[in-house]
Design a protein around this motif. Sequence first.
Motif, PDB file in Angstrom:
ATOM      1  N   GLN A   1       0.857  -1.182   0.000  1.00  0.00           N
ATOM      2  CA  GLN A   1       0.000   0.000   0.000  1.00  0.00           C
ATOM      3  C   GLN A   1       0.894   1.232   0.000  1.00  0.00           C
TER       4      GLN A   1
ATOM      5  N   ASP B   1      -4.793   1.447  10.098  1.00  0.00           N
ATOM      6  CA  ASP B   1      -5.515   0.548   9.197  1.00  0.00           C
ATOM      7  C   ASP B   1      -4.622  -0.615   8.766  1.00  0.00           C
TER       8      ASP B   1
ATOM      9  N   THR C   1      -4.146  -3.092  11.613  1.00  0.00           N
ATOM     10  CA  THR C   1      -5.369  -3.866  11.854  1.00  0.00           C
ATOM     11  C   THR C   1      -5.536  -4.958  10.797  1.00  0.00           C
ATOM     12  N   ARG C   2      -5.369  -4.570   9.533  1.00  0.00           N
ATOM     13  CA  ARG C   2      -5.594  -5.505   8.433  1.00  0.00           C
ATOM     14  C   ARG C   2      -4.489  -6.562   8.323  1.00  0.00           C
ATOM     15  N   SER C   3      -3.245  -6.130   8.487  1.00  0.00           N
ATOM     16  CA  SER C   3      -2.121  -7.013   8.193  1.00  0.00           C
ATOM     17  C   SER C   3      -1.569  -7.734   9.412  1.00  0.00           C
TER      18      SER C   3
ATOM     19  N   PRO D   1      -8.268  -1.814  16.245  1.00  0.00           N
ATOM     20  CA  PRO D   1      -8.343  -0.521  15.552  1.00  0.00           C
ATOM     21  C   PRO D   1      -8.049   0.623  16.502  1.00  0.00           C
TER      22      PRO D   1
END
Length: 379
Positions: free
Chosen positions: A343, A369, A372-374, A379
Motif C-alpha cells: 500500500q 488501518d 489492523t488488516r495485516s 483498531p
Amino acid sequence: MARRKIIRITATSLLALLVLVTVALGGVGWYYSGELLEPEEVPQRYPETSLGVDDKNVVLAESKLTLQRGTFGIVWPGGAAKVGDIAANGDGRVKRPLLDGTAPPDGTKVRIETDIYEGDPKTALGLVHSEVRVPSELGEMPAWFVPAADNDTWVITVHGRGASREEALRVVPQLHSAGLPVLLITYRNDVGAPASPDGLYHLGDTEWRDVEAGIKYAQSQGAQKVVLYGWSMGGAIVGQTLARSGVAAAVTGVVLDSPVTNWTQTLNLQAENRGVPTWLTPVAELVSGWRAGIDFDRFDLVRNPPALKPPTLLFHGSEDGTVPTQSSRDLATAASGLGWPLQYVEIPGADHTSGWNVATDTYRGALADFLTRSIGTKP
C-alpha cells in the motif's frame, strides 16, 4: 618519418590525457564515495533564522522548510523546542505556535527537524522502557525496548543514515497503544555501537545483519512475529534483511518511510542537488563498490525484489529532496506484478521523512488501518 613522429606524439598526448581524465574521475569518485560511506560526524548546520516571539507563536524567517505544514522540532546550540502548524505567514515571516520548550531568541540561527522528541522513551514520551544489548557478530548493539500488552508480535525500528533511535519516537506511542512491543535498535557505526570492520557504511549491504540480530533477540524474548519499520537508508537495510536473512520468514509486516529502494536514483538526485553531473554517479558507485564491496544493483527492489514480500505500507513525501519520490512510485506501480501486497501513501508537500509531521492524521490513520488488516491489532 616526420609523420610517424607526429603520430607518436599524438598517441602519447592522448594517453597522457586519458591518464589525467582517469585520475580526475577517480578523485571525484573517491570524494563522493567518502561522502556516502564514511560515517563522520555530520556538521551541525543552522540555516533558518528565528525572528523572536509574537504572543504564543515562534516567528521564523520564511523558507522552504519553515513553510512546511505540520508539527516540527526546532533546535539551536543549547536549545530545542516543538512548534505546531503555521498560524500565519507574510512579509517574509512565518508564525508557528510553541507547543513545547522555550522559544529561540530573536536572531538565533536554528534548524528545522522532523524529530520532535529528544531523549529516551521515558523522558520523551513517559513510556516505561529498558536499555537492552542486542548480541551481534560485531558485539553488543544498544537498543531501547518498550514493552506492551502483546508479546507475540514485536516492531523493530531501523533509523536512517546519520540519524539515531530517536527518529522512531514519533510513532512509538501509536505502536504501544496498539499493543505492540517496540525494539528501537542501533546498527554498526552508530554512536555507542561497534564500528564496521572497515569503518565504513555499507548502505544496507552489511547493516541488515544487525537487523537480523534484532530479530533473533526478539525471538529469544518470546516474539513469534516481527514488523520491520525503516526510515530512509533504514528502508534499504530492511529490504536487504528480507532478501538475505535466514530469519526473514519471521517478518509478517513492513512499514517504510521515505525509503531508499534504488541507490542509483538516490545518488542521481543528490548529485543534482550539488550541481554535479549525474553521469558521475556510476563513477561514485564504482569506487564505492571497490572500497566497500557493494553491489548497487542488489538494492533496486523493482528489478531485484526479495523472495519474501510481506504486507508492506510505504510512505513518501511528494517534495522529498533527499531520496526521490519516484523510486517509491515505481515500486508501488510494480508491486502487483511482483506479487507484493504493498500500500502506497504519498504525502503532498512533505520533504524527506516528514510525512508524519506534515500530515499526522493521515499518517496515523494509514498506519492504524495497516496494523489492523495485516497484523491483526485492535483498531
